[in-house]
Enzyme design. Structure first.
Site, short mmCIF file in Angstrom:
data_model
loop_
_atom_site.label_atom_id
_atom_site.label_comp_id
_atom_site.label_asym_id
_atom_site.label_seq_id
_atom_site.Cartn_x
_atom_site.Cartn_y
_atom_site.Cartn_z
N CYS A 1 0.84 -1.21 -0.01
CA CYS A 1 0.00 0.06 0.04
C CYS A 1 0.89 1.08 -0.05
O CYS A 1 0.65 2.17 -0.71
CB CYS A 1 -0.73 -0.12 1.10
SG CYS A 1 -2.05 -1.37 1.33
N ASP B 1 -4.98 0.82 -5.48
CA ASP B 1 -3.64 0.85 -5.05
C ASP B 1 -2.83 -0.51 -5.60
O ASP B 1 -1.78 -0.19 -5.95
CB ASP B 1 -3.29 1.16 -3.44
CG ASP B 1 -4.02 0.03 -2.73
OD1 ASP B 1 -4.66 -0.84 -3.03
OD2 ASP B 1 -3.60 -0.02 -1.50
N HIS B 2 -3.55 -1.52 -5.60
CA HIS B 2 -2.81 -2.74 -6.06
C HIS B 2 -3.99 -3.79 -6.28
O HIS B 2 -5.13 -3.66 -5.69
CB HIS B 2 -1.64 -3.18 -5.28
CG HIS B 2 -1.99 -3.51 -3.77
ND1 HIS B 2 -2.77 -4.21 -3.19
CD2 HIS B 2 -1.53 -2.32 -2.91
CE1 HIS B 2 -3.00 -4.02 -2.04
NE2 HIS B 2 -2.27 -3.01 -1.82
#
Length: 507
Positions: A53, A312-313
């Site tokens: 993160c 974010d991912h």
């Protein structure tokens, strides 16, 4: 500022890129995000630039690759000299506000030694004003729950996963155990409600960052989302027969799979339960965002609000026997991106889908350009405005790039197991439609033929037939890093006549 755009910048943590029904996912239903895509632009090949993160959000908020901002792990300070979209928007008179978290580790050189921000990596992005700041410690939400008469765990960190009594699915329960709190009062609803309250009370153009935890763990959803998807019916897992067989691909992967925290459980029913709840949390976020979109329309703000939705991912969710986000696999890096641009110039592009490779570093330049702010030289990405207006950019990247820094200052197990120094615990990745190349600082490289092996099982780096491809992609990666070295002052020359400034495009 009356004619200025509003911006609603939304991140939903840990959202895999294919998990939108607008992209034809076989199970996940996201009707409100689908509707947003029909009124905006859906970027089909969008990638995060780092995990986990903290590093990813550092890239997202500064427009910089990890090699330049150097906040490589959760807890690595983000250098105070770097600007970000919030600081730049504030220069134009906006008051950027936060609902959720940015996971920004503060520069200790800028903080008082007794600052509480030096005791958590979850600080706020400099330049943003927290209205409801929630991360590991969801204090605004749990305090509100208490006032509303709900019981809260003594350790409020566990409120996110506080499950109702009963038997869990893999132990014989009919469905995954739900969150003890109803959906109307859980963390997702709390933050979206606070956001709408703020906008309703605001009498001027706003820039709000709504940073939702879900579908990030703990994988516990409120009713009815806990039972929305049948664990037995979720798609299977892309993996080899055992995690030992999986680990034969590369020493780093073998090391990662030796860490129980990151290895998927061998209990198939448990893993299917996690995946079903993961999907359920996505649908809950979609429903909550539908309420926000309806509010913007009803309040007359819809046609003057730029909406950006991304993550974010991603999440491995059992693929390659991994949980969480790590390494080089697409599941950890490919994420959704939908942008609805309300401007008249963007009307022709509404409902389109973009196949070009885009990255999170492109989001800051996009937002800044659309509000009339100058894009800082530090930005490694480029504005997506041409796509939003239905135009093909004159130049654009041909591949996606990302980095993973797996050092851990508090744990040297990777260094010992892989015979590395802490500074050698890094990898760089480049991928296009055909191949993915993974370069380690001091470990063997990887090459995947994505046309023949889309699930990334077979490393062809040592196959003589692929040596020309290896050379090509290694050179591409080197050129990419050289082209994106930190360049903040490199376009300036001090001369007898004073400073000469000549900014130039990255590509």
């Amino acid at each position: 500022m009356a004619d200025k755009l509003n911006i609603l910048f939304i991140t939903a943590d840990q959202w895999r890129g294919e998990c939108l029904s607008a992209l034809g996912h076989e199970m996940v239903k996201t009707p409100n995000l689908d509707a947003l895509a029909k009124e905006g632009v859906l970027f089909k090949r969008h990638y995060a630039n780092a995990v986990p993160c903290g590093p990813s959000r550092a890239s997202l908020h500064t427009g910089m690759y990890l090699q330049n901002h150097r906040s490589g792990t959760n807890g690595t300070p983000l250098d105070a000299r770097h600007t970000n979209w919030a600081k730049e928007a504030a220069r134009l008179g906006y008051d950027p506000v936060l609902f959720g978290y940015t996971d920004t580790s503060q520069d200790p050189r800028e903080e008082d030694p007794e600052s509480p921000w030096l005791r958590t990596y979850e600080g706020p992005l400099p330049g943003i004003r927290p209205v409801a700041m929630m991360g590991t410690w969801p204090t605004p939400w749990t305090d509100w729950l208490k006032r509303e008469g709900y019981e809260v765990p003594d350790d409020i960190r566990y409120a996110y996963g506080h499950r109702a009594h009963g038997m869990e699915y893999e132990d014989g329960g009919a469905v995954p155990r739900p969150l003890v709190y109803p959906k109307e009062v859980d963390d997702t609803s709390f933050l979206t409600n606070r956001l709408m309250d703020f906008i309703a009370e605001s009498g001027k153009p706003f820039i709000a960052h709504l940073s939702l935890l879900r579908p990030h763990p703990p994988f516990v959803a409120p009713e009815p989302f806990n039972a929305m998807y049948d664990p037995e019916a979720v798609p299977g897992f892309k993996r080899k027969a055992t995690h030992e067989a999986e680990g034969e691909q590369h020493p780093w992967l073998r090391h990662q799979l030796s860490r129980k925290l990151y290895r998927a459980p061998e209990n198939e029913k448990k893993l299917r339960r996690l995946k079903a709840v993961y999907y359920g949390l996505m649908s809950e976020v979609d429903e909550a965002l539908g309420r926000v979109f309806a509010f913007l329309k009803k309040s007359g703000r819809w046609d003057n609000t730029l909406i950006v939705f991304t993550s974010d991912h991603g999440e491995q969710m059992g693929d390659h026997w991994l949980l969480g986000k790590c390494g080089y696999f697409d599941a950890s890096y490919r994420i959704p991106l939908i942008i609805r641009d309300p401007r008249e110039e963007a009307y022709a592009a509404r409902g389109t889908q973009v196949d070009r490779f885009t990255e999170n570093v492109d989001i800051m330049p996009t937002m800044l350009e659309l509000i009339g702010a100058e894009i800082p030289v530090q930005c490694d990405g480029a504005s997506l405005r041409p796509f939003l207006e239905g135009r093909e950019p004159a130049t654009w990247r041909r591949e996606a790039h990302w980095e993973f820094d797996f050092r851990d200052p508090a744990n040297d197990s990777a260094e010992k197991r892989l015979n590395l120094t802490m500074h050698q615990c890094t990898m760089n990745i480049i991928r296009d439609e055909k191949f993915k190349y993974v370069h380690f600082t001091k470990l063997p490289p990887l090459l995947f033929d994505l046309e023949k092996d889309p699930d990334e099982f077979t490393n062809v780096a040592t196959d003589p037939a692929y040596l020309p491809v290896m050379l090509d992609y290694a050179q591409r990666l080197l050129s990419w890093r050289m082209n994106h070295d930190e360049q903040t002052l490199t376009h300036i020359s001090i001369t007898d006549g004073g400073p000469v400034v000549r900014p130039a495009a990255r590509y």
